[in-house]
Design a protein around this motif. Structure first.
Motif, PDB file in Angstrom:
ATOM      1  N   PRO A  51      -0.887  -4.236   4.712  1.00 23.96           N
ATOM      2  CA  PRO A  51      -1.266  -3.119   3.852  1.00 23.96           C
ATOM      3  C   PRO A  51      -0.951  -1.761   4.491  1.00 23.96           C
ATOM      4  O   PRO A  51      -0.765  -0.777   3.790  1.00 23.96           O
ATOM      5  CB  PRO A  51      -2.771  -3.300   3.651  1.00 23.96           C
ATOM      6  CG  PRO A  51      -3.206  -4.374   4.559  1.00 23.96           C
ATOM      7  CD  PRO A  51      -2.020  -5.144   4.987  1.00 23.96           C
ATOM      8  N   PHE A  53       1.748  -0.939   5.835  1.00 25.46           N
ATOM      9  CA  PHE A  53       3.097  -0.522   5.434  1.00 25.46           C
ATOM     10  C   PHE A  53       3.057   0.168   4.080  1.00 25.46           C
ATOM     11  O   PHE A  53       3.730   1.165   3.844  1.00 25.46           O
ATOM     12  CB  PHE A  53       4.035  -1.736   5.332  1.00 25.46           C
ATOM     13  CG  PHE A  53       4.174  -2.554   6.594  1.00 25.46           C
ATOM     14  CD1 PHE A  53       3.685  -2.085   7.807  1.00 25.46           C
ATOM     15  CD2 PHE A  53       4.812  -3.789   6.576  1.00 25.46           C
ATOM     16  CE1 PHE A  53       3.809  -2.841   8.965  1.00 25.46           C
ATOM     17  CE2 PHE A  53       4.943  -4.549   7.727  1.00 25.46           C
ATOM     18  CZ  PHE A  53       4.437  -4.080   8.923  1.00 25.46           C
ATOM     19  N   ILE A  54       2.252  -0.406   3.184  1.00 24.46           N
ATOM     20  CA  ILE A  54       2.208   0.129   1.820  1.00 24.46           C
ATOM     21  C   ILE A  54       1.619   1.541   1.824  1.00 24.46           C
ATOM     22  O   ILE A  54       2.169   2.462   1.239  1.00 24.46           O
ATOM     23  CB  ILE A  54       1.394  -0.815   0.913  1.00 24.46           C
ATOM     24  CG1 ILE A  54       2.102  -2.179   0.834  1.00 24.46           C
ATOM     25  CG2 ILE A  54       1.196  -0.215  -0.466  1.00 24.46           C
ATOM     26  CD1 ILE A  54       1.366  -3.236   0.053  1.00 24.46           C
ATOM     27  N   LEU A  55       0.511   1.696   2.542  1.00 25.85           N
ATOM     28  CA  LEU A  55      -0.103   3.019   2.587  1.00 25.85           C
ATOM     29  C   LEU A  55       0.807   4.012   3.302  1.00 25.85           C
ATOM     30  O   LEU A  55       0.900   5.179   2.917  1.00 25.85           O
ATOM     31  CB  LEU A  55      -1.474   2.952   3.255  1.00 25.85           C
ATOM     32  CG  LEU A  55      -2.553   2.245   2.452  1.00 25.85           C
ATOM     33  CD1 LEU A  55      -3.914   2.450   3.086  1.00 25.85           C
ATOM     34  CD2 LEU A  55      -2.597   2.720   1.019  1.00 25.85           C
TER      35      LEU A  55
ATOM     36  N   LEU D  10      -5.712  -6.306  -2.047  1.00 27.68           N
ATOM     37  CA  LEU D  10      -5.213  -4.951  -1.814  1.00 27.68           C
ATOM     38  C   LEU D  10      -4.845  -4.262  -3.125  1.00 27.68           C
ATOM     39  O   LEU D  10      -5.171  -3.102  -3.347  1.00 27.68           O
ATOM     40  CB  LEU D  10      -3.998  -4.982  -0.891  1.00 27.68           C
ATOM     41  CG  LEU D  10      -3.450  -3.591  -0.602  1.00 27.68           C
ATOM     42  CD1 LEU D  10      -4.389  -2.834   0.330  1.00 27.68           C
ATOM     43  CD2 LEU D  10      -2.067  -3.649   0.011  1.00 27.68           C
TER      44      LEU D  10
ATOM     45  N   TRP E 233      -0.040   4.652  12.198  1.00 27.49           N
ATOM     46  CA  TRP E 233      -0.249   4.294  10.793  1.00 27.49           C
ATOM     47  C   TRP E 233      -1.101   5.292  10.065  1.00 27.49           C
ATOM     48  O   TRP E 233      -1.068   5.393   8.843  1.00 27.49           O
ATOM     49  CB  TRP E 233      -0.877   2.908  10.683  1.00 27.49           C
ATOM     50  CG  TRP E 233      -0.010   1.860  11.249  1.00 27.49           C
ATOM     51  CD1 TRP E 233      -0.222   1.165  12.395  1.00 27.49           C
ATOM     52  CD2 TRP E 233       1.252   1.406  10.738  1.00 27.49           C
ATOM     53  NE1 TRP E 233       0.822   0.309  12.628  1.00 27.49           N
ATOM     54  CE2 TRP E 233       1.736   0.435  11.619  1.00 27.49           C
ATOM     55  CE3 TRP E 233       2.009   1.741   9.617  1.00 27.49           C
ATOM     56  CZ2 TRP E 233       2.952  -0.216  11.421  1.00 27.49           C
ATOM     57  CZ3 TRP E 233       3.212   1.093   9.416  1.00 27.49           C
ATOM     58  CH2 TRP E 233       3.671   0.126  10.317  1.00 27.49           C
TER      59      TRP E 233
END
Lengths: 69, 342, 279, 65, 316
Positions: A51, A53-55, D10, E233
């Motif tokens: 997740p 990566f998506i954010l 998600l 991140w």
């Protein structure tokens, strides 16, 4: 971008090396036309998909994310 | 400096004067919490409160602050060269700041501005352009211990004006030339007013029950305190979160990072905290403060020993009690310092 | 008043791969503005923050000596994101330098004394600066005997070979360079730095020692000096800690009350004995 | 297959916080299905295009901070 | 309440003096009202400091992680569920743990109490069976305890420990009457644009101190994703995208593991309601995979499992 220009989205495409990436390859070899909006990121397996990566993709300003196994 | 009287029914006129050429901020009640916000009239501001939930340090040292920008293009004549962000364009007034928080800024001045090299222009610019109007504490909280760390509920250190609530009016003490300019036109105080303020001060001091003793901490060597057995117990319940450091008016550690987005780039600093293991981690994997104990000890040693050693005895704590109130596991700084002093 | 967080713009003049594993590269940097070059007054032992826009800053010891002119030399080990980026940069690229930062080796106070320099691995950088400064004709006469002990794992990991060979040949200093193990083509000394130091046996009389190297080397070199009768205030060491601001504010490099970036990086052993070992 | 559960949770979560469902797509395409690939790219692009530029979750460093 | 505290002290003293455990992890009386803190008793004398009240808001399961030796933990329902979680995730062995079980009376949210006395300083709170007696500078008031429960306690379904080696006091009724499904995932009824605004509103005061993460017994990774630097991140700034990234990913990492113990909200110095995020996940996990975390030793965590017929309508 001017107001009139048609909106051309940026899409991050996370493709599994063994499945969709192969399909993309085959699509290319077969000269199949598809929209140029996707930026392909090859991942070793959909299981590698995180997740994060998506954010991260959204944070960097993409308009959509596509994950394909 | 002069002692003036500010009548409570004249507050709006006084505030109007303040915000004519400046941005005026004061504590307000928001969602049940006391925080800072811009105000224009007296009834928007709080005049009867204990203290703001968080320290006002972010007026001078924002949690996220862009320091410089650059054009992210190698090869362009101006590419990759850092340009400092412009200075604050409007002066500010902080109204009803508590004396402990004002004192904290003076402690931080000693750290942010030391000499020609250690001279934080971001901090200095905002400090120089901000006027501080204090509101004396007549009712200190049970967690306050300012009088035992060199501060006072009616303290004047770092302030331009101190207001003392006398019931129907405020005694306004000008403490600097900047303060004098603000209250100069107000009517002068009478002897009785000053006497009443002195009484209130004494009463407020008397309400501070708990506190810390520092005499032995001061006389002990760094290594004696460092090796003391108390740290094994203090660290036990600590979560190593950043609450105590972020709410603290004197904590000032930060991290500097670069961020880019296409052709834009910036260098930005963010609050950082000594409780984080990443804070001191070397690139090689070695960590000088690798354990929770090292990090917990660092915070208390820094405030109560290292800063005094380096800054002429000034303590890195003003006794506001925020960390006591907010620590998720109730690590009470008063107990820790008293254990250091035992 | 200058904003001391803003780096001076510089361009990379020359890049040199230093070691066989290619993990160390040297960079000669040239100031873009001549007034910045004159403002950058440094002495051996100081460091600077190398700034790469978009990546960040890293504190690196200055390897050049002010006696060599206005350009600055830095030798950088590739470890994190900034140093990795730097390793990918080439001559002509623009970056920044902020400094000079920290204190320096007490060379002026050591006038008239013998000087022993002990360096291990790539910590030799600021000691290269020191050697060049000491051997400069303006300064050499002010000092007695100069001993330079330097060790690395293999001959290919030795930095600045041309330079120390020149020092050796000049006869101006006693140069002892060693590698950890026998290696083909290496005819010099073999053995760890502490052992070699014991063999060279520098005398403590009217002398100071400047030691810089990995913690393990320092740990084993100290007893050698103790055995030879050296006092703690004669032993001078340079520390490294993680840093950000470089000017004694941001709070991460402190060792007890002392900030490595501002009060250091150079400390005497007498000072360090009174401080926590948080380095 | 494990990923499927993760994606499900998600995707629900991102929808829940206000990221439009059409911005996040999942598909299974085998390496032989070039045509499905072509069609899916087109469908995903259409969906995202219909939503217009993303509004949320973007970090804009040009803003004053 | 005091009777339970006394029994906990006795049990702890017995365990320590018999050498059954090296430490008893429980709660001790805090230095400010309505705040008890995690306490570690190593000797029978230290066991005297243990207490029990409706302000025991920290989740003690946290302290068992990477702790060597044999330990006893004072555990109400949620803490015991987190202990089960940790055993299932192989963080320690059941044999090294002695559970001193207690029925949870429902913990009190000190922010709710404070909110009833805006701007006033509370100096003392005394526990009575169904009430709290709140005293402050110039006031004294009796509150109904149920009205000031933490929201998660109100909808609790497991007040009694799921595992215990010794039960202190009676096994009480389960639940406090609230229905989790009615309050979970409060933004579901909103349209997407409002949801995002609501999240920003909820998170706007976040100072990124990570107390929520650090107080959580699920968060024991050696390197948390927010601390990862290469690549990074999650930015460290106060930018809404950075703050949202942290909270969304933190919530996601709780999937199939969160016991809704409320330690995150109780720890937050800013009073942020991060359960608005985690309750959505908890609800989904129940709806999609029929799982409640921490109810049974040996249960397979849902996120490390799959079934061929798992829902996949969302996949093209």
């Amino acid at each position: 971008m001017s107001e009139n220009a048609e909106f051309s989205p940026r899409i991050a495409a996370f493709l599994c090396n063994w499945c969709s990436y192969g399909a993309a390859d085959l699509a290319g070899v077969s000269r199949l036309q598809y929209p140029p909006n996707i930026q392909v990121i090859r991942i070793p397996c959909t299981g590698r998909m995180s997740p994060k990566f998506i954010l991260a993709a959204f944070r960097k300003g993409v308009d959509g994310v596509w994950v394909s196994g | 400096m002069s002692q003036k009287i500010l009548a409570k029914n004249k507050l709006d006129a006084f505030l109007q004067g303040l915000c004519r050429d400046q941005d005026l901020f004061a504590p307000v009640m928001k969602d049940g919490k006391v925080g800072w916000a811009p105000v224009a009239t007296a009834d928007q501001a709080l005049w009867d409160f204990s203290n703001t939930e968080m320290s006002p340090k972010d007026f001078f040292f924002p949690q996220t602050e862009c320091m410089m920008r650059f054009k992210n293009v190698q090869g362009d004549p101006q590419g990759m060269i850092m340009q400092a962000e412009p200075a604050l364009n409007r002066p500010r007034v902080l109204l009803n700041i508590r004396p402990c928080d004002a004192k904290a800024f003076q402690v931080l001045d000693l750290i942010f501005v030391q000499d020609e090299m250690t001279n934080d222009l971001y901090w200095r610019d905002k400090r120089e352009k901000t006027t501080l109007i204090g509101l004396a504490c007549n009712d200190p909280c049970p967690t306050c211990f300012c009088t035992t760390v060199g501060s006072n509920p009616h303290g004047t250190t770092g302030l331009d004006v101190l207001l003392v609530d006398l019931g129907d009016k405020f005694l306004a003490q000008a403490l600097t030339a900047k303060g004098e300019a603000l209250v100069g036109d107000l009517p002068a105080a009478a002897g009785g007013d000053e006497a009443k303020a002195a009484e209130l001060k004494k009463a407020a001091e008397g309400k501070i029950s708990g506190g810390v003793a520092m005499d032995k901490v001061n006389s002990r060597e760094v290594m004696e305190l460092y090796d003391a057995p108390l740290w094994d117990r203090v660290m036990e319940s600590c979560l190593n979160c950043g609450t105590c450091t972020f709410c603290c008016p004197t904590c000032h550690c930060f991290d500097i990072q670069d961020e880019t987005q296409g052709q834009d780039g910036r260098r930005v600093r963010n609050w950082d905290y000594c409780m984080s293991w990443l804070f001191t981690m070397h690139g090689t994997g070695h960590n000088p403060r690798g354990t929770k104990k090292d990090r917990v000890r660092q915070r208390f040693m820094h405030k109560f020993k290292y800063i005094p050693v380096k800054r002429g005895g000034e303590i890195g704590c003003v006794g506001c009690g925020r960390c006591v109130r907010l620590c998720p596991v109730n690590i009470d700084v008063r107990q820790v310092v008293n254990d250091m002093n035992a | 008043m200058r904003n001391t967080y803003v780096p001076y713009p510089v361009s990379i003049k020359e890049v040199r791969v230093e070691t066989e594993d290619k993990q160390l590269k040297s960079f000669w940097l040239q100031f873009l503005n001549s007034e910045d070059a004159s403002a950058f007054n440094y002495t051996p032992g100081q460091f600077a923050e190398l700034s790469i826009s978009g990546y960040g800053e890293i504190p690196i010891g200055i390897a050049s000596s002010p006696t060599e002119g206005r350009d600055l030399l830095f030798t950088v080990n590739k470890v994190g994101s900034v140093s990795s980026r730097l390793h990918n940069m080439k001559a002509g690229d623009i970056m920044g330098v902020r400094g000079p930062l920290g204190n320096s080796y007490p060379l002026r106070a050591a006038k008239g004394k013998n000087i022993v320099i002990v360096a291990g691995g790539f910590a030799v950088t600021t000691l290269r600066s020191t050697m060049n400064w000491l051997l400069h004709p303006d300064h050499r006469g002010d000092y007695g005997e100069i001993t330079f002990i330097y060790g690395a794992r293999t001959p290919g990991m030795l930095l600045y070979t041309q330079e120390w060979t020149a020092w050796q040949n000049s006869g101006q200093a006693k140069v002892c360079v060693t590698v950890d193990r026998e290696a083909p083509g290496w005819s010099g000394l073999v053995g760890f730095v502490p052992t070699v130091t014991g063999d060279v046996a520098p005398k403590p009389d009217n002398a100071i020692a400047l030691i810089c190297g990995p913690p393990i080397m320092i740990k084993f070199t100290q007893p050698v000096f103790d055995k030879l009768g050296w006092q703690s205030d004669q032993i001078i060491m340079s520390l490294e800690n993680r840093m950000k601001c470089g000017i004694g504010i941001c709070g991460r490099c402190n060792v007890g009350p002392e900030y490595v970036c501002k009060d250091g990086p150079v400390f005497t052993k007498t000072q360090l004995d009174k401080l926590p070992r948080e380095y | 297959m494990f990923a499927r559960r993760r994606f499900a949770v998600l995707k629900n979560l991102l929808e829940y916080v206000g990221i439009e469902p059409g911005r996040l797509h999942f598909s299974w395409i085998s390496s032989a299905e070039a045509e499905k690939f072509q069609k899916t790219v087109a469908a995903v692009t259409e969906d995202v295009k219909a939503l217009g530029p993303a509004q949320h979750m973007i970090k804009d460093i040009r803003k004053v901070a | 309440m005091e009777a339970i505290a006394q029994k906990i002290r006795e049990a702890a003293k017995r365990l320590l003096s018999e050498g059954k455990v090296d430490v008893v992890i429980g709660y001790a009386k805090g230095t400010v009202p309505m705040r008890e803190y995690p306490y570690f008793a190593y000797t029978p004398e230290e066991a005297e400091n243990l207490t029990w009240s409706s302000f025991c808001c920290n989740n003690l399961a946290l302290y068992t992680i990477r702790r060597p030796g044999r330990m006893a933990v004072v555990a109400q329902g949620c803490v015991s569920r987190n202990l089960v979680n940790l055993i299932n995730e192989n963080q320690f062995k059941r044999d090294d743990l002695y559970v001193i079980g207690v029925n949870s009376p429902g913990m009190v949210d000190r922010r709710k109490v404070q909110a009833l006395f805006p701007g006033k300083t509370i100096t003392e709170v005394i526990e009575e069976p169904e009430h709290l007696l709140v005293k402050g500078q110039g006031f004294e008031e009796r509150l109904e305890r149920k009205k000031v429960f933490r929201s998660n306690c109100l909808t609790c379904v497991q007040r009694n420990p799921v595992i215990s080696d010794e039960m202190i006091g009676e096994v009480g009724p389960e639940g406090h009457g609230g229905n989790i499904d009615k309050v979970a995932a409060p933004w579901e009824k909103l349209v997407p644009a409002e949801r995002w605004t609501e999240m920003q509103e909820t998170l706007k005061d976040c100072i990124r101190c990570y107390a929520c993460r650090d107080a959580c017994p699920l968060c024991y990774c050696h390197v948390c994703f927010v601390d990862e630097a290469q690549p990074q991140w999650c930015g460290k700034t106060q930018d809404e995208a950075d703050v949202a990234t942290f909270h969304i990913l933190r919530a996601f990492h709780c999937a199939g593991r969160c016991t809704d113990c409320g330690a995150c909200e109780s720890a937050c110095p800013q009073g942020i309601k991060m359960r608005r995020l985690t309750s959505k996940i908890e609800k989904d996990i129940r709806a999609l995979y029929g799982y409640r975390p921490g109810m049974e030793i040996g249960a397979q965590p849902p996120m490390s499992l799959f079934k061929p017929n798992d829902p996949q309508d969302f996949i093209k």
